[in-house]
Write a protein that holds these residues in place. Structure first.
Motif, PDB file in Angstrom:
ATOM      1  N   GLY A   7       0.778  -1.227   0.000  1.00  0.00           N
ATOM      2  CA  GLY A   7       0.000   0.000   0.000  1.00  0.00           C
ATOM      3  C   GLY A   7       0.812   1.280   0.000  1.00  0.00           C
ATOM      4  N   MET A   8       2.130   1.181   0.166  1.00  0.00           N
ATOM      5  CA  MET A   8       2.975   2.388   0.128  1.00  0.00           C
ATOM      6  C   MET A   8       3.282   2.714  -1.335  1.00  0.00           C
ATOM      7  SD  MET A   8       5.750   1.782   3.197  1.00  0.00           S
ATOM      8  CE  MET A   8       6.597   0.485   2.304  1.00  0.00           C
ATOM      9  N   VAL A  20      14.800   3.196  11.431  1.00  0.00           N
ATOM     10  CA  VAL A  20      13.854   2.588  10.496  1.00  0.00           C
ATOM     11  C   VAL A  20      14.214   3.083   9.107  1.00  0.00           C
ATOM     12  CG1 VAL A  20      11.442   2.355   9.785  1.00  0.00           C
ATOM     13  CG2 VAL A  20      11.997   2.590  12.221  1.00  0.00           C
ATOM     14  N   GLU A  21      14.391   2.162   8.178  1.00  0.00           N
ATOM     15  CA  GLU A  21      14.629   2.503   6.778  1.00  0.00           C
ATOM     16  C   GLU A  21      13.524   1.859   5.940  1.00  0.00           C
ATOM     17  OE1 GLU A  21      16.898   4.640   5.777  1.00  0.00           O
ATOM     18  OE2 GLU A  21      17.634   4.822   7.833  1.00  0.00           O
ATOM     19  N   VAL A  22      12.855   2.668   5.119  1.00  0.00           N
ATOM     20  CA  VAL A  22      11.756   2.169   4.293  1.00  0.00           C
ATOM     21  C   VAL A  22      12.194   2.153   2.838  1.00  0.00           C
ATOM     22  CG1 VAL A  22       9.373   2.574   3.560  1.00  0.00           C
ATOM     23  CG2 VAL A  22      10.041   3.046   5.922  1.00  0.00           C
ATOM     24  N   ASN A  23      11.916   1.039   2.155  1.00  0.00           N
ATOM     25  CA  ASN A  23      12.237   0.892   0.740  1.00  0.00           C
ATOM     26  C   ASN A  23      10.919   0.739  -0.025  1.00  0.00           C
ATOM     27  OD1 ASN A  23      12.819  -0.342  -1.835  1.00  0.00           O
ATOM     28  ND2 ASN A  23      14.871  -0.767  -1.068  1.00  0.00           N
ATOM     29  N   LEU A  24      10.545   1.800  -0.753  1.00  0.00           N
ATOM     30  CA  LEU A  24       9.272   1.776  -1.486  1.00  0.00           C
ATOM     31  C   LEU A  24       9.268   0.723  -2.585  1.00  0.00           C
ATOM     32  CD1 LEU A  24       8.370   5.554  -1.914  1.00  0.00           C
ATOM     33  CD2 LEU A  24       7.126   3.843  -0.607  1.00  0.00           C
ATOM     34  N   LEU A  35       3.704  -4.535  15.582  1.00  0.00           N
ATOM     35  CA  LEU A  35       4.101  -4.096  14.236  1.00  0.00           C
ATOM     36  C   LEU A  35       2.888  -4.071  13.316  1.00  0.00           C
ATOM     37  CD1 LEU A  35       7.423  -6.098  13.786  1.00  0.00           C
ATOM     38  CD2 LEU A  35       7.191  -3.650  14.272  1.00  0.00           C
ATOM     39  N   LYS A  36       2.105  -5.158  13.338  1.00  0.00           N
ATOM     40  CA  LYS A  36       0.917  -5.240  12.485  1.00  0.00           C
ATOM     41  C   LYS A  36      -0.071  -4.128  12.808  1.00  0.00           C
ATOM     42  CE  LYS A  36      -2.801  -8.358  11.035  1.00  0.00           C
ATOM     43  NZ  LYS A  36      -3.562  -7.257  10.575  1.00  0.00           N
ATOM     44  N   GLU A  37      -0.325  -3.912  14.096  1.00  0.00           N
ATOM     45  CA  GLU A  37      -1.274  -2.881  14.510  1.00  0.00           C
ATOM     46  C   GLU A  37      -0.841  -1.491  14.044  1.00  0.00           C
ATOM     47  OE1 GLU A  37      -2.936  -0.900  18.642  1.00  0.00           O
ATOM     48  OE2 GLU A  37      -2.219  -2.961  18.694  1.00  0.00           O
ATOM     49  N   ILE A  38       0.428  -1.186  14.189  1.00  0.00           N
ATOM     50  CA  ILE A  38       0.934   0.131  13.792  1.00  0.00           C
ATOM     51  C   ILE A  38       0.801   0.331  12.284  1.00  0.00           C
ATOM     52  CG2 ILE A  38       3.068   1.478  13.543  1.00  0.00           C
ATOM     53  CD1 ILE A  38       3.786   0.482  16.382  1.00  0.00           C
ATOM     54  N   ILE A  39       1.194  -0.667  11.506  1.00  0.00           N
ATOM     55  CA  ILE A  39       1.104  -0.550  10.044  1.00  0.00           C
ATOM     56  C   ILE A  39      -0.357  -0.434   9.619  1.00  0.00           C
ATOM     57  CG2 ILE A  39       1.531  -1.754   7.849  1.00  0.00           C
ATOM     58  CD1 ILE A  39       4.044  -0.528   9.261  1.00  0.00           C
ATOM     59  N   ASP A  40      -1.220  -1.257  10.181  1.00  0.00           N
ATOM     60  CA  ASP A  40      -2.650  -1.203   9.844  1.00  0.00           C
ATOM     61  C   ASP A  40      -3.254   0.147  10.227  1.00  0.00           C
ATOM     62  OD1 ASP A  40      -2.434  -3.798   8.909  1.00  0.00           O
ATOM     63  OD2 ASP A  40      -3.447  -4.712  10.631  1.00  0.00           O
ATOM     64  N   VAL A  48       5.212   5.649   7.636  1.00  0.00           N
ATOM     65  CA  VAL A  48       5.583   4.348   8.194  1.00  0.00           C
ATOM     66  C   VAL A  48       6.828   4.483   9.059  1.00  0.00           C
ATOM     67  CG1 VAL A  48       6.481   2.054   7.586  1.00  0.00           C
ATOM     68  CG2 VAL A  48       4.468   2.975   6.402  1.00  0.00           C
ATOM     69  N   LYS A  49       7.818   5.214   8.562  1.00  0.00           N
ATOM     70  CA  LYS A  49       9.065   5.403   9.310  1.00  0.00           C
ATOM     71  C   LYS A  49       8.800   6.081  10.652  1.00  0.00           C
ATOM     72  CE  LYS A  49      13.714   7.265   8.778  1.00  0.00           C
ATOM     73  NZ  LYS A  49      14.700   7.771   7.832  1.00  0.00           N
ATOM     74  N   LYS A  50       7.983   7.108  10.641  1.00  0.00           N
ATOM     75  CA  LYS A  50       7.673   7.835  11.876  1.00  0.00           C
ATOM     76  C   LYS A  50       6.919   6.955  12.867  1.00  0.00           C
ATOM     77  CE  LYS A  50       5.384  11.966  13.613  1.00  0.00           C
ATOM     78  NZ  LYS A  50       4.589  13.142  13.279  1.00  0.00           N
ATOM     79  N   ALA A  51       5.931   6.217  12.366  1.00  0.00           N
ATOM     80  CA  ALA A  51       5.116   5.369  13.246  1.00  0.00           C
ATOM     81  C   ALA A  51       5.955   4.257  13.872  1.00  0.00           C
ATOM     82  CB  ALA A  51       3.942   4.785  12.462  1.00  0.00           C
ATOM     83  N   LEU A  52       6.755   3.573  13.063  1.00  0.00           N
ATOM     84  CA  LEU A  52       7.579   2.488  13.590  1.00  0.00           C
ATOM     85  C   LEU A  52       8.672   3.014  14.516  1.00  0.00           C
ATOM     86  CD1 LEU A  52       7.954   0.269  10.403  1.00  0.00           C
ATOM     87  CD2 LEU A  52       6.554  -0.210  12.425  1.00  0.00           C
ATOM     88  N   GLY A  53       9.153   4.218  14.252  1.00  0.00           N
ATOM     89  CA  GLY A  53      10.200   4.819  15.070  1.00  0.00           C
ATOM     90  C   GLY A  53       9.758   5.152  16.480  1.00  0.00           C
ATOM     91  N   GLN A  54       8.454   5.147  16.718  1.00  0.00           N
ATOM     92  CA  GLN A  54       7.934   5.465  18.050  1.00  0.00           C
ATOM     93  C   GLN A  54       7.848   4.242  18.961  1.00  0.00           C
ATOM     94  OE1 GLN A  54       4.306   7.707  17.612  1.00  0.00           O
ATOM     95  NE2 GLN A  54       5.275   9.197  16.288  1.00  0.00           N
ATOM     96  N   ILE A  55       8.146   3.064  18.426  1.00  0.00           N
ATOM     97  CA  ILE A  55       8.115   1.846  19.241  1.00  0.00           C
ATOM     98  C   ILE A  55       9.311   1.863  20.189  1.00  0.00           C
ATOM     99  CG2 ILE A  55       8.265  -0.673  19.213  1.00  0.00           C
ATOM    100  CD1 ILE A  55       7.092  -0.579  16.367  1.00  0.00           C
TER     101      ILE A  55
END
Length: 86
Positions: free
Chosen positions: A26-27, A49-53, A71-76, A36-43
């Protein structure tokens, strides 16, 4: 060494970091990857966190094991589809 779900321990100057790679659908743009990077970085325990589109992945370096359900909850919650840990 403690290895998290799908994590690989990495020895660094500051200690041991675990790397977890997750697949995300979906990205499609820079805004998506930043969200995604910001959300995962708050864990708690996440260092980078590095995101590869192109590959639709996020690579997370952490000092603790990561809970797959969190992880699933944050991404969803961000509006993307968590596919799983690679």
């Amino acid at each position: 060494y403690i290895i998290g779900i799908g994590g690989t321990p990495i020895i660094t100057w500051g200690g041991i970091y675990m790397t977890t790679i997750i697949k995300i659908n979906g990205m499609s743009c820079g805004h998506c990857s930043m969200a995604v990077k910001k959300a995962l970085g708050q864990i708690e325990g996440v260092e980078t966190v590095e995101v590869n589109l192109e590959e639709k992945t996020a690579t997370i370096s952490s000092t603790t094991s990561l809970d797959i359900n969190i992880l699933k909850e944050i991404i969803d919650d961000e509006g993307y589809e968590f596919i799983g840990i690679l």
